[in-house]
Design a protein around this motif. Sequence first.
Motif, PDB file in Angstrom:
ATOM      1  N   ARG A  51       0.829  -1.207   0.000  1.00  0.00           N
ATOM      2  CA  ARG A  51       0.000   0.000   0.000  1.00  0.00           C
ATOM      3  C   ARG A  51       0.861   1.254   0.000  1.00  0.00           C
ATOM      4  O   ARG A  51       0.604   2.195  -0.761  1.00  0.00           O
ATOM      5  CB  ARG A  51      -0.913   0.004   1.225  1.00  0.00           C
ATOM      6  CG  ARG A  51      -1.753   1.274   1.346  1.00  0.00           C
ATOM      7  CD  ARG A  51      -2.615   1.247   2.593  1.00  0.00           C
ATOM      8  NE  ARG A  51      -3.443   2.451   2.682  1.00  0.00           N
ATOM      9  CZ  ARG A  51      -4.365   2.648   3.606  1.00  0.00           C
ATOM     10  NH1 ARG A  51      -4.584   1.726   4.538  1.00  0.00           N
ATOM     11  NH2 ARG A  51      -5.065   3.763   3.621  1.00  0.00           N
ATOM     12  N   GLU A  52       1.871   1.282   0.846  1.00  0.00           N
ATOM     13  CA  GLU A  52       2.760   2.443   0.870  1.00  0.00           C
ATOM     14  C   GLU A  52       3.503   2.569  -0.447  1.00  0.00           C
ATOM     15  O   GLU A  52       3.690   3.672  -0.969  1.00  0.00           O
ATOM     16  CB  GLU A  52       3.747   2.324   2.033  1.00  0.00           C
ATOM     17  CG  GLU A  52       4.677   3.521   2.167  1.00  0.00           C
ATOM     18  CD  GLU A  52       5.696   3.375   3.273  1.00  0.00           C
ATOM     19  OE1 GLU A  52       6.600   4.231   3.347  1.00  0.00           O
ATOM     20  OE2 GLU A  52       5.611   2.391   4.051  1.00  0.00           O
ATOM     21  N   MET A  53       3.907   1.442  -1.014  1.00  0.00           N
ATOM     22  CA  MET A  53       4.647   1.475  -2.265  1.00  0.00           C
ATOM     23  C   MET A  53       3.837   2.115  -3.376  1.00  0.00           C
ATOM     24  O   MET A  53       4.335   3.000  -4.092  1.00  0.00           O
ATOM     25  CB  MET A  53       5.057   0.055  -2.671  1.00  0.00           C
ATOM     26  CG  MET A  53       5.794  -0.014  -4.009  1.00  0.00           C
ATOM     27  SD  MET A  53       6.315  -1.688  -4.407  1.00  0.00           S
ATOM     28  CE  MET A  53       7.674  -1.881  -3.245  1.00  0.00           C
ATOM     29  N   ILE A  54       2.586   1.704  -3.536  1.00  0.00           N
ATOM     30  CA  ILE A  54       1.819   2.186  -4.690  1.00  0.00           C
ATOM     31  C   ILE A  54       1.518   3.680  -4.585  1.00  0.00           C
ATOM     32  O   ILE A  54       1.215   4.342  -5.583  1.00  0.00           O
ATOM     33  CB  ILE A  54       0.539   1.352  -4.893  1.00  0.00           C
ATOM     34  CG1 ILE A  54       0.117   1.428  -6.375  1.00  0.00           C
ATOM     35  CG2 ILE A  54      -0.583   1.790  -3.957  1.00  0.00           C
ATOM     36  CD1 ILE A  54      -0.892   0.387  -6.779  1.00  0.00           C
ATOM     37  N   ASN A  75      -4.625  -8.081  -2.005  1.00  0.00           N
ATOM     38  CA  ASN A  75      -5.817  -7.990  -1.161  1.00  0.00           C
ATOM     39  C   ASN A  75      -5.543  -7.950   0.336  1.00  0.00           C
ATOM     40  O   ASN A  75      -6.485  -7.854   1.133  1.00  0.00           O
ATOM     41  CB  ASN A  75      -6.738  -9.186  -1.440  1.00  0.00           C
ATOM     42  CG  ASN A  75      -7.304  -9.154  -2.847  1.00  0.00           C
ATOM     43  OD1 ASN A  75      -7.771  -8.126  -3.309  1.00  0.00           O
ATOM     44  ND2 ASN A  75      -7.243 -10.293  -3.538  1.00  0.00           N
ATOM     45  N   GLY A  76      -4.296  -8.036   0.748  1.00  0.00           N
ATOM     46  CA  GLY A  76      -3.976  -7.973   2.168  1.00  0.00           C
ATOM     47  C   GLY A  76      -4.399  -6.656   2.778  1.00  0.00           C
ATOM     48  O   GLY A  76      -4.739  -5.689   2.078  1.00  0.00           O
ATOM     49  N   SER A  77      -4.381  -6.601   4.101  1.00  0.00           N
ATOM     50  CA  SER A  77      -4.821  -5.382   4.791  1.00  0.00           C
ATOM     51  C   SER A  77      -3.991  -4.168   4.386  1.00  0.00           C
ATOM     52  O   SER A  77      -4.478  -3.034   4.435  1.00  0.00           O
ATOM     53  CB  SER A  77      -4.750  -5.585   6.311  1.00  0.00           C
ATOM     54  OG  SER A  77      -3.419  -5.872   6.716  1.00  0.00           O
ATOM     55  N   LEU A  80      -2.042  -3.714  -2.309  1.00  0.00           N
ATOM     56  CA  LEU A  80      -2.138  -2.677  -3.339  1.00  0.00           C
ATOM     57  C   LEU A  80      -3.532  -2.074  -3.415  1.00  0.00           C
ATOM     58  O   LEU A  80      -3.687  -0.855  -3.600  1.00  0.00           O
ATOM     59  CB  LEU A  80      -1.743  -3.256  -4.696  1.00  0.00           C
ATOM     60  CG  LEU A  80      -0.311  -3.761  -4.859  1.00  0.00           C
ATOM     61  CD1 LEU A  80      -0.130  -4.383  -6.242  1.00  0.00           C
ATOM     62  CD2 LEU A  80       0.694  -2.645  -4.633  1.00  0.00           C
ATOM     63  N   LEU A  81      -4.562  -2.904  -3.289  1.00  0.00           N
ATOM     64  CA  LEU A  81      -5.935  -2.408  -3.435  1.00  0.00           C
ATOM     65  C   LEU A  81      -6.354  -1.474  -2.316  1.00  0.00           C
ATOM     66  O   LEU A  81      -7.334  -0.734  -2.463  1.00  0.00           O
ATOM     67  CB  LEU A  81      -6.919  -3.574  -3.518  1.00  0.00           C
ATOM     68  CG  LEU A  81      -7.047  -4.266  -4.870  1.00  0.00           C
ATOM     69  CD1 LEU A  81      -8.042  -5.411  -4.787  1.00  0.00           C
ATOM     70  CD2 LEU A  81      -7.457  -3.283  -5.964  1.00  0.00           C
ATOM     71  N   SER A  82      -5.627  -1.471  -1.208  1.00  0.00           N
ATOM     72  CA  SER A  82      -5.956  -0.529  -0.135  1.00  0.00           C
ATOM     73  C   SER A  82      -5.381   0.853  -0.410  1.00  0.00           C
ATOM     74  O   SER A  82      -5.620   1.798   0.332  1.00  0.00           O
ATOM     75  CB  SER A  82      -5.440  -1.051   1.218  1.00  0.00           C
ATOM     76  OG  SER A  82      -4.028  -1.170   1.212  1.00  0.00           O
TER      77      SER A  82
END
Length: 309
Positions: A51-54, A75-77, A80-82
Amino acid sequence: MKVGFIGLGTMGGNAAKNIIRAGFETFVFDLRREAATDHLSMGANWVDSPREMISHVDCVVSMVFGPPHLDAVLNGSEGLLSGDCRGKLWIDMTTSSPRFMRDLIKPFVEAGGRPIDAPVTGSVDAAIRGDMPMFVGGEDEDVEAARPVIEAMGELRKVGKYGTGYVAKLVNNQLWKVHAAAIGEAMVCAKQAGLEPDVWWEVMKGGAADSFVMQHDVPSIFAGHYDPSFPLKLCLKDLGLIKELLEDTGTRSELLDACHVRFREASDRYGPDAGEMTVCKVVEDDAGVELRVEGDWMAPWLVTHQAAE
């Protein structure tokens, strides 16, 4: 373009180094921070999650163990989708299931993401040098946008729409694994019949029996290490995915099934972390012969990138 890399294992870690060498501002993530030591010393930035990366990059590259790990990346907490996926490229180089990935990728596309599958072939030395062939599937405009990143790591071989890269990789590995298993039988038979392994190898190359396995992997048998840079546990994972693809397409699989049995036998005998070519050691040991050949056999993982020489 800013690039992120998820998965700094044997192949992915070396591919990520070539992205850094190509001059991209690079962000890295792995479940083990220590895997990024070299990358950080080369100027990469660490992030704590996909998430931070994207949020930092234009393009994410991933190379993890298999489908469950890709599910966690997306899909992890903290997946990427978060984060905000709009317009972001995701190049996945994992050997994975085409069926699984077609379903997994849907929410990424719905979120505005641009997926590319680009699993690789070759070996760790190709990943180090940056010339590994990559089976690339995706929309043409996305592939062209990602071309500089892909070509920093290897050779772009476009095979079709998203998902076809995974298919190409699996059937590639199908032939690779079958040939690896068959080579053990052929080498032992030849030695038992009076043909020494080094002579056998020289006369087989360039003829109908030749292949990448013949050229590249037989020296690991001669050296006796059987190439642990690609362990049996990865071979068995790939063979399971190949079997799934054969079943999905209704294709006969007797040769693949026999090969799978031999690789399971090797894993049972020598352990899941033993090198891929221990599939040949099974036949050696049962025959009571050794296929060692004296020589300066360069281990694939000891190859260096020209920039590091």
